[in-house]
Design a protein around this motif. Structure first.
Motif, short mmCIF file in Angstrom:
data_model
loop_
_atom_site.label_atom_id
_atom_site.label_comp_id
_atom_site.label_asym_id
_atom_site.label_seq_id
_atom_site.Cartn_x
_atom_site.Cartn_y
_atom_site.Cartn_z
N UNK A 555 0.77 -1.24 0.00
CA UNK A 555 0.00 0.00 0.00
C UNK A 555 0.80 1.28 0.00
N UNK A 556 2.07 1.25 -0.42
CA UNK A 556 2.92 2.44 -0.34
C UNK A 556 3.19 3.03 -1.72
N UNK A 557 3.40 4.36 -1.74
CA UNK A 557 3.68 5.08 -2.98
C UNK A 557 4.96 5.89 -2.85
N UNK A 558 5.70 5.96 -3.93
CA UNK A 558 6.85 6.86 -4.02
C UNK A 558 6.38 8.22 -4.51
N UNK A 559 7.33 9.06 -4.85
CA UNK A 559 7.01 10.41 -5.30
C UNK A 559 6.43 10.42 -6.71
N UNK A 560 6.96 9.57 -7.59
CA UNK A 560 6.59 9.60 -8.99
C UNK A 560 6.41 8.18 -9.53
N UNK A 561 5.87 8.13 -10.75
CA UNK A 561 5.72 6.87 -11.47
C UNK A 561 6.28 7.08 -12.87
N UNK A 562 7.14 6.17 -13.28
CA UNK A 562 7.73 6.23 -14.62
C UNK A 562 6.87 5.39 -15.56
N UNK A 563 6.07 6.02 -16.43
CA UNK A 563 5.15 5.25 -17.28
C UNK A 563 5.88 4.36 -18.28
N UNK A 564 7.11 4.76 -18.66
CA UNK A 564 7.84 3.94 -19.64
C UNK A 564 8.40 2.69 -18.99
N UNK A 568 7.84 2.71 -9.84
CA UNK A 568 7.85 3.86 -8.95
C UNK A 568 9.25 4.45 -8.93
N UNK A 569 9.33 5.78 -8.88
CA UNK A 569 10.61 6.47 -8.79
C UNK A 569 10.48 7.61 -7.79
N UNK A 570 11.62 8.10 -7.32
CA UNK A 570 11.63 9.18 -6.34
C UNK A 570 11.64 8.66 -4.92
N UNK A 571 11.78 9.58 -3.98
CA UNK A 571 11.89 9.19 -2.58
C UNK A 571 10.64 8.47 -2.10
N UNK A 572 10.83 7.59 -1.11
CA UNK A 572 9.82 6.57 -0.79
C UNK A 572 9.85 6.21 0.68
N UNK A 573 8.64 6.03 1.27
CA UNK A 573 7.35 6.49 0.79
C UNK A 573 7.23 7.99 0.94
N UNK A 574 6.40 8.59 0.12
CA UNK A 574 6.36 10.04 -0.02
C UNK A 574 5.05 10.60 0.52
N UNK A 575 5.15 11.48 1.50
CA UNK A 575 3.95 12.11 2.08
C UNK A 575 3.15 12.83 1.01
N UNK A 576 3.84 13.47 0.07
CA UNK A 576 3.17 14.28 -0.95
C UNK A 576 2.34 13.43 -1.90
N UNK A 577 2.52 12.12 -1.89
CA UNK A 577 1.67 11.21 -2.66
C UNK A 577 0.52 10.67 -1.81
N UNK A 578 0.80 10.35 -0.56
CA UNK A 578 -0.24 9.75 0.28
C UNK A 578 -1.27 10.76 0.76
N UNK A 579 -0.89 12.03 0.91
CA UNK A 579 -1.86 13.03 1.36
C UNK A 579 -2.99 13.22 0.37
N UNK A 580 -2.71 13.50 -0.92
CA UNK A 580 -3.83 13.66 -1.84
C UNK A 580 -4.63 12.38 -2.05
N UNK A 581 -4.00 11.21 -1.86
CA UNK A 581 -4.78 9.97 -1.88
C UNK A 581 -5.88 10.03 -0.84
#
Length: 601
Positions: A555-564, A568-581
């Motif tokens: 159930x965890x998210x990093x900062x970004x997602x690389x569609x190619x 998941x990329x970027x620092x992990x887990x990232x508050x800035x992703x879980x807050x808007x969720x």
């Protein structure tokens, strides 16, 4: 090859946190605080930079893993030809010292298990002096010492301590790692089983305070627990992430240290916790804020250390090659010296929400607000580096201006509701002047969209926040026009980029030659929220469901997602992703918790 970022899980004690891989290896841990030097840094290098692996002999990735209920206790299981073994990982709520507890449990059959422990202080560089003392293994280097307590005999070789042992069904073999200042007497080791029971109880008690019981409860609760884990209990500070230098672009140089308290990230984290019913965190954060920003308002920083430290000098770690070779590895963050006008709006917005949630009005907090607004009245006309911490020239970013508008707007609302004194007429004049200027200089009438900055033709995903803060209303044609422009210009494979990057010399963020970064997950959540606000419910749900599917198996998210690369990329887990969720889940579930008061624009 290193593990993918999504192959990690988080354990922590609200002072620091560790990342545990699906292979049973703890590859990242800073002690005793989030921003301390790492003693396990294999995440940004290799095992030689420090790690602690426990797994069946010859095993690879675990068969399955999960958190135990609404806790931060991780259970990882391997099914082997000889049986099934489980490793239980957690960090007890801290008493005298930070502990990492690992319990190896036999589930069925008899399984042989390998243990390999490599301690490396100073971000993987310092090999400690190791000795045995009082039935424990002590590793010492400079100011740091780590003590290992276990019934398993660990043998030292090649600068590591290893063992192989067998567990049968019903066996439980504990390992306890404790950090302690090296000049102090050895700490008393904690009892693994009683610590487990206490840790489970405390997390479950905290989780029962969540008021959300809607459709997406599992995702919301895991996000809430993750956000709680990113709080620094002694002070109330909230870090953006527990890691540094996990790359936003695989193999690139967009690698930043997120182990600090951004005012922006902390305020949105606070909002998510408040909307879930966790008011104590609001009180603690408000106390942290007042201490951190004390002094002249012109010295307000965009980020601070977990205890309010101001000097966060950025330096590079040359002996670490970086995650999958993404160099440089950075410690500290040079953005600490940037001017970002949006933080005033985010701080005032969160303080307003805290008061709505039942936090007591306090005269000294109001004094702080008045001081900040006095300074902002002189500064909002100026360009800044913006929400995304651009390292190019300062510009008049529309999002920054709108958040300055938000600061004056929320101050007026607070004063009106709670009877505080202030220069309300001046605040209203500034609020109206900002709105008029944004409409005149930051809006493209031909495309019917707000723009990234004054005079630009480009858009920015941060413009989706204009709806959230009430700068424009959902029935305003400019709102739908902006949503459509962001979707058209910034959507890649169904996810939203922050802004266009391409490596050109005139790139707005000043990072030339970097190529295209991943999709910033917060922006896609903002899109889902904006779509719902303008009445496109199905599109909002479809976007939200795609985003939920990006979470890893716990159930965890990093900062970004690389569609190619589909990673998941970027620092992990990232508050800035879980807050808007959390925020979007609340909106889609029509949750009746605390909401912002949105004035008519």
């Amino acid at each position: 090859m290193p593990l993918a970022i999504e192959d990690y899980a988080l354990i922590g004690d609200t002072h620091t946190a560790a990342l545990v891989g699906r292979d049973g290896s703890i590859d990242w841990l800073c002690l005793p605080r989030f921003d301390s030097d790492a003693c396990f840094a294999a995440l940004l290098g290799g095992p030689e930079n420090g790690n602690w692996r426990i797994s069946p002999v010859g095993a690879g990735l675990a068969t399955r893993r999960r958190y135990r209920g609404d806790t931060l206790v991780l259970e990882t299981e391997w099914d082997t030809e000889d049986g099934t073994v489980r490793v239980i990982d957690f960090m007890p709520h801290r008493h005298d010292a930070p502990d990492v507890v690992r319990i190896v449990e036999g589930v069925s059959g008899t399984v042989r298990v390998d243990v390999s422990l490599r301690l490396r202080f100073g971000y993987g560089r310092e090999i400690p002096w190791v000795r045995r003392s009082h039935g424990q293994i002590a590793a010492v280097a400079g100011p740091d010492s780590v003590w290992i307590s276990t019934p398993v005999h660990l043998s030292g070789q090649d600068y590591a301590h290893t063992a192989t042992f067998a567990v049968s069904a019903g066996d439980r073999v504990p390992f306890v790692l404790t950090w302690h200042p090296s000049h102090e007497h050895a700490p008393d080791p904690v009892d693994a089983e009683s610590s487990l029971a206490e840790t489970v109880r405390l997390w479950e008690e905290w989780a029962r305070g969540c008021t959300f019981d809607g459709e997406y409860r599992e995702a919301v609760m895991r996000s809430m627990i993750t956000l709680k884990a990113l709080t620094y209990a002694p002070t109330g500070g909230i870090v953006a992430a527990p890691t540094t230098s996990l790359p936003e672009t695989l193999g690139g140089g967009r690698n930043w240290d997120y182990r600090y308290c951004w005012l922006r990230d902390a305020t949105i984290t606070l909002e998510a916790l408040l909307r879930g019913g966790f008011v104590d965190e609001a009180r603690a954060w408000r106390r942290w804020l007042v201490r951190a920003v004390a002094g002249s308002p012109e010295n307000l920083q965009i980020m601070y250390g977990v205890a309010g430290e101001r000097r966060l000098a950025e330096w590079e770690v040359p002996w670490l090659p970086g995650y999958e070779g993404a160099a440089p590895v950075r410690v500290g963050n040079a953005a600490v010296g940037q001017v970002q006008l949006d933080v005033y709006g985010e701080v005032l917005d969160s303080l307003h929400l805290a008061l709505q949630s039942g936090a007591e009005p306090e005269a000294h907090v109001w004094d702080l607000i008045r001081s900040m607004l006095s300074h902002l009245a002189d500064q909002w006309h100026e360009p800044d580096e913006g929400l995304w911490e651009m390292r190019g020239p300062k510009r008049h970013f529309v999002h920054s201006k709108v958040m300055a508008w938000t600061a004056f707007d929320r101050a007026v609302l607070i004063a009106d509701k709670f009877g505080f004194d202030g220069d309300l007429d001046d605040w209203r004049r500034n609020r109206d002047a900002i709105k008029a200027e944004v409409f005149a200089k930051g809006y493209d009438a031909e495309r019917n969209t707000f723009t990234q900055y004054y005079g630009a033709s480009e858009v920015d995903a941060a413009l989706l926040q204009l709806l959230e803060v009430g700068f424009v209303q959902p029935d305003d044609p400019r709102a739908a026009g902006t949503v459509d422009a962001v979707a058209e210009d910034l959507t890649v494979d169904g996810f939203v980029m922050r802004y266009r990057t391409g490596g050109g010399q005139d790139q707005v963020d000043g990072l030339t030659g970097e190529g295209t970064e991943g999709a910033f997950l917060a922006c896609s959540f903002w899109m889902a929220e904006a779509l719902r606000k303008i009445g496109r419910e199905k599109a909002a749900r479809d976007m939200f469901d795609r985003l939920l599917a990006l979470r890893n198996d716990v159930g965890l998210l990093a900062e970004e997602y690389d569609p190619r690369a589909r990673r998941l990329v970027g620092n992990f887990p990232q508050a800035f992703s879980h807050v808007p969720l959390v925020k979007v889940a609340f909106e889609l579930a029509d949750h009746d918790g605390v909401r912002h008061y949105r004035r008519d624009a």
